[in-house]
Design a protein around this motif. Sequence first.
Motif, PDB file in Angstrom:
ATOM      1  N   HIS A  67      67.307  -2.929  30.534  1.00  0.00           N
ATOM      2  CA  HIS A  67      67.401  -2.344  31.871  1.00  0.00           C
ATOM      3  C   HIS A  67      66.583  -3.165  32.876  1.00  0.00           C
ATOM      4  O   HIS A  67      67.074  -3.504  33.953  1.00  0.00           O
ATOM      5  N   LEU A  68      65.357  -3.464  32.511  1.00  0.00           N
ATOM      6  CA  LEU A  68      64.500  -4.244  33.409  1.00  0.00           C
ATOM      7  C   LEU A  68      65.041  -5.661  33.599  1.00  0.00           C
ATOM      8  O   LEU A  68      65.031  -6.193  34.718  1.00  0.00           O
ATOM      9  N   LEU A 127      58.841 -12.160  34.015  1.00  0.00           N
ATOM     10  CA  LEU A 127      58.625 -11.015  34.882  1.00  0.00           C
ATOM     11  C   LEU A 127      59.037  -9.717  34.181  1.00  0.00           C
ATOM     12  O   LEU A 127      58.357  -8.697  34.279  1.00  0.00           O
ATOM     13  N   THR A 128      60.141  -9.775  33.426  1.00  0.00           N
ATOM     14  CA  THR A 128      60.581  -8.613  32.664  1.00  0.00           C
ATOM     15  C   THR A 128      59.526  -8.231  31.638  1.00  0.00           C
ATOM     16  O   THR A 128      59.207  -7.043  31.478  1.00  0.00           O
ATOM     17  N   ASP A 129      58.988  -9.215  30.937  1.00  0.00           N
ATOM     18  CA  ASP A 129      57.923  -8.945  29.960  1.00  0.00           C
ATOM     19  C   ASP A 129      56.745  -8.227  30.630  1.00  0.00           C
ATOM     20  O   ASP A 129      56.199  -7.266  30.093  1.00  0.00           O
ATOM     21  N   ALA A 151      60.029   3.449  35.209  1.00  0.00           N
ATOM     22  CA  ALA A 151      60.556   2.081  35.348  1.00  0.00           C
ATOM     23  C   ALA A 151      61.122   1.866  36.753  1.00  0.00           C
ATOM     24  O   ALA A 151      60.897   0.812  37.374  1.00  0.00           O
ATOM     25  N   HIS A 152      61.848   2.856  37.264  1.00  0.00           N
ATOM     26  CA  HIS A 152      62.427   2.774  38.608  1.00  0.00           C
ATOM     27  C   HIS A 152      61.322   2.587  39.652  1.00  0.00           C
ATOM     28  O   HIS A 152      61.424   1.720  40.530  1.00  0.00           O
ATOM     29  N   HIS A 153      60.267   3.379  39.540  1.00  0.00           N
ATOM     30  CA  HIS A 153      59.162   3.266  40.504  1.00  0.00           C
ATOM     31  C   HIS A 153      58.445   1.933  40.369  1.00  0.00           C
ATOM     32  O   HIS A 153      58.054   1.323  41.376  1.00  0.00           O
ATOM     33  N   ARG A 154      58.302   1.454  39.150  1.00  0.00           N
ATOM     34  CA  ARG A 154      57.637   0.157  38.945  1.00  0.00           C
ATOM     35  C   ARG A 154      58.488  -0.975  39.526  1.00  0.00           C
ATOM     36  O   ARG A 154      57.955  -1.899  40.139  1.00  0.00           O
TER      37      ARG A 154
END
Length: 183
Positions: free
Chosen positions: A37-38, A47-49, A80-83
């Motif tokens: 998802h990320l 960046l995903t990590d 995750a959405h907020h991050r």
Amino acid sequence: MDVPEASDEDLMAAWVAGTAGAFEQLYARYRQRLYRHLLRHLRDNALTDELFQDVWQKIIAARAQWRPEGSFASWLFAIAHHRLGDHWRRSAHRPPAPSDADERLAQIADPDTPERALSEFERRRQLQLALDGLPGEQREVLLLRLEQELSLDEIGAIVGAGRETVKSRLRYGMDKLRARLAP
């Protein structure tokens, strides 16, 4: 608590109560889903990590605030959405996809689908390009619905929109996606 059929909410309650093994099971269930998802949003492995670790750290730090009224999945993806939102606000733009983004996505193991065939790779590439062409709000609700299998109410809670708005974004996004993927 090593019960594969235990619900996410039961595992979360056990973890809040101090059972470390419950967290391990939750992490195992959602590790790949959250990472994919990320990565779809960020298109950058490093960046995903980083954000992946941040989300799990926030889950660990906020475990006492979790309430069993909602599903663990919606809570996880809301964090995750907020991050992601924090990240985009700080960067003020969405960076272009790296030139090898399709190859990177293809390398992520996905036990739910039979990948690795060239035709499947091409189909995924076309789908990713079509998804990239959607407005961000439509793309996000589509990914949360199709990949994470969240309900309209759960998606609404994550993105901060009403059920009808989510349905509308989903419908328009699907229409655009179908049009872009039509032969």
